[in-house]
Design a protein around this motif. Structure first.
Motif, mmCIF file in Angstrom:
data_model
loop_
_atom_site.group_PDB
_atom_site.id
_atom_site.type_symbol
_atom_site.label_atom_id
_atom_site.label_comp_id
_atom_site.label_asym_id
_atom_site.label_seq_id
_atom_site.Cartn_x
_atom_site.Cartn_y
_atom_site.Cartn_z
ATOM 1 N N GLN B 6 0.843 -1.195 0.000
ATOM 2 C CA GLN B 6 0.000 0.000 0.000
ATOM 3 C C GLN B 6 0.877 1.242 0.000
ATOM 4 N N VAL B 7 0.290 2.345 -0.472
ATOM 5 C CA VAL B 7 1.034 3.603 -0.562
ATOM 6 C C VAL B 7 0.215 4.723 0.061
ATOM 7 N N SER B 8 0.928 5.775 0.454
ATOM 8 C CA SER B 8 0.267 7.001 0.896
ATOM 9 C C SER B 8 0.199 7.902 -0.330
ATOM 10 N N ASN B 9 -0.979 8.147 -0.834
ATOM 11 C CA ASN B 9 -1.135 8.883 -2.098
ATOM 12 C C ASN B 9 -1.768 10.245 -1.838
ATOM 13 N N THR B 10 -1.073 11.297 -2.309
ATOM 14 C CA THR B 10 -1.631 12.646 -2.203
ATOM 15 C C THR B 10 -2.153 13.046 -3.583
ATOM 16 N N ARG B 11 -3.328 13.590 -3.624
ATOM 17 C CA ARG B 11 -3.894 14.002 -4.924
ATOM 18 C C ARG B 11 -4.668 15.306 -4.794
ATOM 19 N N THR B 33 -4.815 13.373 1.167
ATOM 20 C CA THR B 33 -3.835 12.287 1.258
ATOM 21 C C THR B 33 -4.560 11.053 1.797
ATOM 22 N N VAL B 34 -4.440 9.970 1.063
ATOM 23 C CA VAL B 34 -5.122 8.736 1.469
ATOM 24 C C VAL B 34 -4.144 7.571 1.412
ATOM 25 N N THR B 35 -4.376 6.569 2.203
ATOM 26 C CA THR B 35 -3.593 5.341 2.125
ATOM 27 C C THR B 35 -4.372 4.359 1.253
ATOM 28 N N GLU B 36 -3.694 3.887 0.200
ATOM 29 C CA GLU B 36 -4.392 3.059 -0.799
ATOM 30 C C GLU B 36 -3.658 1.747 -0.995
ATOM 31 N N GLN B 49 4.583 6.205 -10.863
ATOM 32 C CA GLN B 49 4.815 7.279 -9.896
ATOM 33 C C GLN B 49 5.092 8.552 -10.682
ATOM 34 N N GLU B 101 -1.564 13.561 -8.865
ATOM 35 C CA GLU B 101 -1.432 12.712 -7.686
ATOM 36 C C GLU B 101 -0.056 12.053 -7.740
#
Lengths: 345, 345
Positions: B6-11, B33-36, B49, B101
């Protein structure tokens, strides 16, 4: 060939300029007969006897811009009586810009550049007048513009405005032979029927009684159109820009609307050219006379065999009949390409 | 390469749609920012990325047509983290449409078709951002459109509207290298000076302070113009149609006027296309990505050596800075092609 020292030459002159764009009538023409010396030719010059005149609507515009007592100028097929030009030997048959008179000296290099030699094409079984139309400049225009600009591909759809004229008839038939679907518009139901029943168009509609955009949209169906063959330079361009498929082409070869005094198109949707990667290109036959031999080789046998049809009207009459015939032409009295053959008069 | 589960994704999302064509401001964007979970890829898909975002005026139109809570979409250079697509192996650097993102799954075939692999072009001595501009889609657009549509000939004259932008700069320099005379227009005196003094344009004028037709007429002199390179889709088309020489070309590659909310051109002089046998053709770079290698081979060395110049602005900042930078771009604060490099943030 022995040439007389002088000839009796009959010619048609501008008697008066029609006012304000009015079509010329009898009072605007004057026919005179004069006895003239046969000219001594300078290098490059030719001296011709006119045989078959081409009557074309555009003549009225040159007429309106002419001067009184100046000759009316059209296009004709002629015999070379004397020559100092290797391209046009004595006795050869030529076509080119022609004054409405019996005998003409052509020594202006610009005018000479517009003359072409018909000897390689002439078929004794075909009327000479056909070299004013489908086997003349009109025919070459269509054949060469389709090859050079149209880039026709089997399975594509072509739309032709004012398709019942000399250009449109041939364009439709040549496109059909290349495996395209052909849609045409014409100004009377009789012409529409002619396109469909005689020339084999896949669809045709009356642009005077039907909404052009709706009729074309229906005729093209889901296939869209790939080529718009433009003879009119009117608002069909806007419609075509909207309806053409990706990579579509507009082949611009005529300006009938301008000849009829209408405003030219001012398409507000040229963004389609970018977004659909269209190609909108003009074609003029001048300077393409070197293509005549290839054109005749391909198209003349098809005309002779009847595989390609062309409506024409050939009038018999002297040079003194030409102004009257022209006025009738402007009144819409004739069908197809109109010539006056003065040899039998 | 090992991939986390999983990644911490900022969008950046659309928070509100600007009303009535107003440019977006801060209140219209929202950063989350969500963890996906890292996705399992289906055949053809890639997971990337994002590294360097391209900021372009057109984004505001997509933005205005988007929905609230939907991602903002632009263009970016990215690294492939996972792949089931042979064209984009793991570790390769790609360019394509990008959500604002950090990590993006691309599995839609239409979107995948817009992604291209940069590995064959990448030069470690050049900034990655340059592949968003002069060595990216903009550069390919110019190079390929000039080759395919422009048909440049030594000694001809080309006129370029809005020549100080990424497209115009390169078009002028490539044309100059082919021996053409180059005329450009730009919206400030500073840009006009840049075109003449830095890029070697033969002539340039300010289209905001000068009359375009008069300025172009003076700049072209008796040589006329042979090619109009159209980036704007505005009334320069009318001027070009009048001023182009016989057999001239209009290469339509951009629609800046539409992006700025202006009405598109509606040229009332398209009769010039017929009478001068012009060719007016649209070009889009889509489906031409197979030309990238040839383009890079020719143009990348020239960019590296400085023989071809390109003004660009590269901003350093995190993904959370991108909305602010974009608002500044719309306010005209930057020069040349603008990118945001988020690697160092």
């Amino acid at each position: 060939m022995t040439i007389a020292k002088q000839v009796s030459n009959t010619r048609v002159l501008v008697a008066q300029i029609p006012e304000g764009g009015v079509a010329p009538n009898k009072s605007h023409f004057r026919t005179v007969t004069v006895t003239e010396a046969v000219p001594e030719l300078k290098d490059g010059a030719i001296y011709i006897q006119n045989l078959v005149f081409s009557l074309d609507p555009y003549i009225k515009f040159d007429f309106a811009e002419g001067a009184t007592e100046s000759p009316v100028v059209g296009f004709a097929i002629a015999k070379v009586l004397d020559s100092k030009n290797d391209s046009f030997p004595i006795g050869s048959t030529v076509s080119g810009p022609a004054k409405w008179e019996l005998f003409t000296l052509i020594d202006n290099p610009e005018k000479l550049a517009e003359v072409f030699n018909l000897d390689k094409a002439l078929d004794p079984e075909l009327p000479l007048s056909i070299y004013n139309g489908v086997l003349g400049l009109s025919g070459l225009t269509v054949w060469d513009s389709l090859n050079q600009v149209g880039d026709l591909k089997k399975g594509e759809t072509i739309y032709i405005s004012s398709a019942a004229g000399t250009l449109g008839q041939l364009a439709g038939q040549l496109a059909k032979r290349k495996g395209l679907r052909v849609i045409g518009s014409a100004g009377t139901d009789e012409k529409v029927a002619f396109l469909k029943n005689e020339l084999g168009f896949d669809a045709a509609f009356n642009y005077k009684t039907q909404d052009k955009r709706a009729a074309l949209t229906e005729a093209m169906g889901s296939a869209g159109i790939d080529i718009y063959y433009d003879i009119t330079l009117d608002d069909n361009i806007d419609i075509a820009l909207d309806l053409l498929n990706q990579y579509g082409r507009i082949v611009s070869v005529g300006a009938l609307a301008l000849h009829q005094g209408q405003a030219p198109a001012a398409p507000a949707n040229v963004f389609n050219i970018l977004f659909k990667q269209l190609r909108y290109q003009g074609y003029l036959v001048y300077y393409r006379y070197d293509q005549f031999e290839s054109f005749w080789k391909e198209v003349a046998p098809l005309v002779k065999s009847g595989e390609i049809k062309s409506a024409e009207t050939v009038l018999q009459g002297g040079i003194d009949s030409i102004a009257d015939s022209y006025i009738r032409l402007l009144n819409g009295e004739y069908k197809g390409k109109v010539s006056v053959d003065i040899r039998t008069a």
